[in-house]
Design a protein around this motif. Structure first.
Motif, PDB file in Angstrom:
ATOM      1  N   ARG A 137      66.695  29.392 117.880  1.00 55.04           N
ATOM      2  CA  ARG A 137      65.746  29.618 118.971  1.00 55.04           C
ATOM      3  C   ARG A 137      65.627  31.113 119.233  1.00 55.04           C
ATOM      4  NH1 ARG A 137      68.440  25.137 121.481  1.00 55.04           N
ATOM      5  NH2 ARG A 137      67.063  23.328 121.728  1.00 55.04           N
TER       6      ARG A 137
ATOM      7  N   ALA B 232      61.089  19.287 115.259  1.00 49.17           N
ATOM      8  CA  ALA B 232      61.127  19.286 116.725  1.00 49.17           C
ATOM      9  C   ALA B 232      62.328  18.506 117.235  1.00 49.17           C
ATOM     10  CB  ALA B 232      59.834  18.709 117.289  1.00 49.17           C
ATOM     11  N   ASP B 233      62.682  17.404 116.564  1.00 51.83           N
ATOM     12  CA  ASP B 233      63.829  16.622 117.018  1.00 51.83           C
ATOM     13  C   ASP B 233      65.135  17.333 116.702  1.00 51.83           C
ATOM     14  OD1 ASP B 233      64.426  14.127 118.423  1.00 51.83           O
ATOM     15  OD2 ASP B 233      65.562  13.615 116.624  1.00 51.83           O
TER      16      ASP B 233
ATOM     17  N   SER C 282      57.444  16.843 113.515  1.00 50.57           N
ATOM     18  CA  SER C 282      58.224  15.975 114.394  1.00 50.57           C
ATOM     19  C   SER C 282      59.700  16.004 114.022  1.00 50.57           C
ATOM     20  CB  SER C 282      57.695  14.539 114.335  1.00 50.57           C
ATOM     21  OG  SER C 282      56.373  14.476 114.812  1.00 50.57           O
TER      22      SER C 282
ATOM     23  N   ASP D 142      70.007  15.651 124.185  1.00 55.44           N
ATOM     24  CA  ASP D 142      69.508  17.016 124.050  1.00 55.44           C
ATOM     25  C   ASP D 142      70.683  17.991 124.009  1.00 55.44           C
ATOM     26  OD1 ASP D 142      67.140  15.704 124.385  1.00 55.44           O
ATOM     27  OD2 ASP D 142      66.541  16.755 126.220  1.00 55.44           O
TER      28      ASP D 142
ATOM     29  N   PRO E  64      62.263  10.050 117.781  1.00 60.69           N
ATOM     30  CA  PRO E  64      63.523  10.741 118.060  1.00 60.69           C
ATOM     31  C   PRO E  64      64.747   9.933 117.632  1.00 60.69           C
ATOM     32  CG  PRO E  64      62.709   9.726 120.059  1.00 60.69           C
ATOM     33  CD  PRO E  64      61.674   9.467 119.004  1.00 60.69           C
TER      34      PRO E  64
ATOM     35  N   ARG F 265      65.430  19.776 119.464  1.00 52.57           N
ATOM     36  CA  ARG F 265      65.765  19.104 120.725  1.00 52.57           C
ATOM     37  C   ARG F 265      67.272  18.928 120.894  1.00 52.57           C
ATOM     38  NH1 ARG F 265      67.272  14.123 122.170  1.00 52.57           N
ATOM     39  NH2 ARG F 265      66.978  13.273 120.069  1.00 52.57           N
TER      40      ARG F 265
END
Length: 280
Positions: free
Chosen positions: A275, A144-145, A141, A121, A116, A148
């Motif tokens: 999202r 995903a970060d 990954s 966040d 990360p 986040r």
């Protein structure tokens, strides 16, 4: 100066760029390297396009792989209240900092390539990933970060070369995108030693190894988006002010088709990610 009174290429920045690129003066793409470093118009077009889907006024913006800071200037001009760039190369970070020195709300961080990253966040409303995801060791990954640190209702812009286009766009070599990355690196690395090659192609072939870690297609991007529970929108080349140059009309039509888009051999893929919960 821009409408905000910020100098797009301060003298200290331009001098640093030219000094940085001086060793490449005899390289085949030297002029293109200088133009890419100093030009800012394309970033303003990207900001205008993103603003259609997520208004930038008052937004917090992050460029994941900000290069020499052109996008930070453009999104600041478009109304972002805070602009943040990250880069892995120390020299590039210093040049980007010189470029945005007149913007109090701008920050440029040198980071390690593995997530990360050091951000809270939900810290950013808009995130740009321009020609980065094909270079990262682990796209899952990496994405995903980005998710986040994406604020509720936020948007991620991803731009990457399309593996269905046969030319490797960083070096202008035909063939590598249609081969597995490791196989292409080995093949063209061996070809670089061929006596019959001219100096230009020998240089390009020798630089391919390590240039990319991934061949990205729209099918791959969609799979990553589904896994991360993200809605993916393909940005079509509509109108004359699109940041990407036009492709062949048949490729453009395929890209606009619900199924054909997955086999459209356009040069570059541009998508937004949001999202699904934010879209209701």
């Amino acid at each position: 100066m821009t409408s905000e009174g910020v100098t797009p290429n301060p003298p200290a920045f331009e001098a640093a760029v030219r000094a940085h690129l001086a060793p490449h003066r005899e390289q085949f793409n030297y002029d293109a390297l200088v133009h890419t470093a100093l030009d800012n118009a394309r970033f303003h077009r990207w900001a205008a396009l993103v603003d259609r889907f997520r208004p930038l006024d008052g937004a917090s913006f992050r460029s994941s792989g900000c290069g020499m800071g052109g996008s930070l200037l453009a999104y600041h001009d478009a109304g972002a209240s805070r602009v943040t760039g990250v880069e892995v190369d120390a020299a590039t970070v210093e040049m980007a900092r010189l470029r945005v020195a007149e913007i109090p709300s701008a920050e440029v961080h040198r980071v390690e390539p593995d997530p990360p990253l050091p951000f809270d966040d939900g810290a950013f409303d808009v995130i740009e990933s321009m020609d980065v995801i094909e270079h990262v060791p682990d796209p899952r990954s990496y994405l995903a970060d980005l998710v986040r640190v994406l604020a509720p209702g936020g948007l991620i812009l991803v731009v990457t070369p399309n593996r269905l286009w046969p030319v490797e766009q960083h070096l202008g070599i035909a063939g590598p995108p249609w081969l597995p990355v490791a196989a292409a690196d080995r093949l063209f690395g061996r070809l670089a030693g061929a006596r019959w090659l001219d100096d230009d192609r020998r240089f390009r072939y020798s630089r391919l190894a390590g240039m990319r870690t991934q061949n990205m297609s729209l099918r791959r991007l969609r799979a990553l988006a589904v896994e991360a529970d993200l809605h993916l929108r393909v940005l079509l080349r509509e109108g004359g002010d699109h940041p990407l140059p036009p492709d062949h009309p048949r490729s453009e039509r395929l890209l606009a088709h619900p199924i054909g888009k997955f086999v459209a051999p356009v040069r570059t893929l541009a998508v937004t990610l949001e999202r699904r919960s934010s879209r209701g």
